[in-house]
Write a protein that holds these residues in place. Structure first.
Motif: not given
Length: 165
Positions: A125-137, A139-151
């Motif tokens: 999950t960290k690897q997927i989120l890393a490229p977008m983590s600096e520019d993304t709010v 809470e939005k990262l958390a939503d994306i992480a939830d979808r990664i977690h679910e899948s």
């Protein structure tokens, strides 16, 4: 009115005061003296013992705010203790990533939880989120992480079901 006030929460005093403020706002209790009286009514004995000096000599100006500050300083868990708790006790567990983020924010009351929160996530999950983590709010990262977690959870269940006996 006092029956609407939840029991004092020694685990997270700050959150309890946020609830209390919302109740006061909803009931239009604006008087410092009235707020002070409602607060004193709900305090457990161990907290009363910590702030007896304020109860024996009620401040003339801003009694509620003064007592609230004393309670937070004397009974609240220090930021150092909360950080120690975050690093040693708080894990993803059965929570979704966004639930973990909200829990961590509630513990510290700090919006700068992104790097701590990311550190608690699974490596993929960290690897997927890393490229977008600096520019993304966060809470939005958390939503994306939830979808990664679910899948990833769904794939684990599917893989487990497909294994031969």
């Amino acid at each position: 009115m006092a029956s609407n006030i939840p029991p004092f929460n020694p685990t997270n005093t700050k959150i309890w005061f946020i609830q209390l403020q919302a109740i006061f706002d909803a009931k239009r209790v604006t008087s410092q003296r009235a707020r002070y009286c409602y607060l004193v009514e709900k305090l457990p004995l161990e907290v009363v013992e910590e702030v007896t000096d304020f109860l024996e000599n009620v401040p003339e100006e801003r009694p509620y705010d003064t007592l609230k500050q004393a309670i937070l300083q004397r009974t609240g868990v220090s930021n150092e203790a909360m950080l120690r708790n975050l690093f040693t006790q708080v894990e993803l567990g059965n929570r979704t990533p966004s639930q973990l983020l909200r829990h961590m924010k509630a513990l510290l009351g700090d919006d700068k939880m992104k790097s701590l929160w990311l550190g608690k996530l699974p490596p993929t999950t960290k690897q997927i989120l890393a490229p977008m983590s600096e520019d993304t709010v966060t809470e939005k990262l958390a939503d994306i992480a939830d979808r990664i977690h679910e899948s990833s959870w769904s794939r684990q269940v599917y893989a487990h079901q497909r294994q031969p006996d």
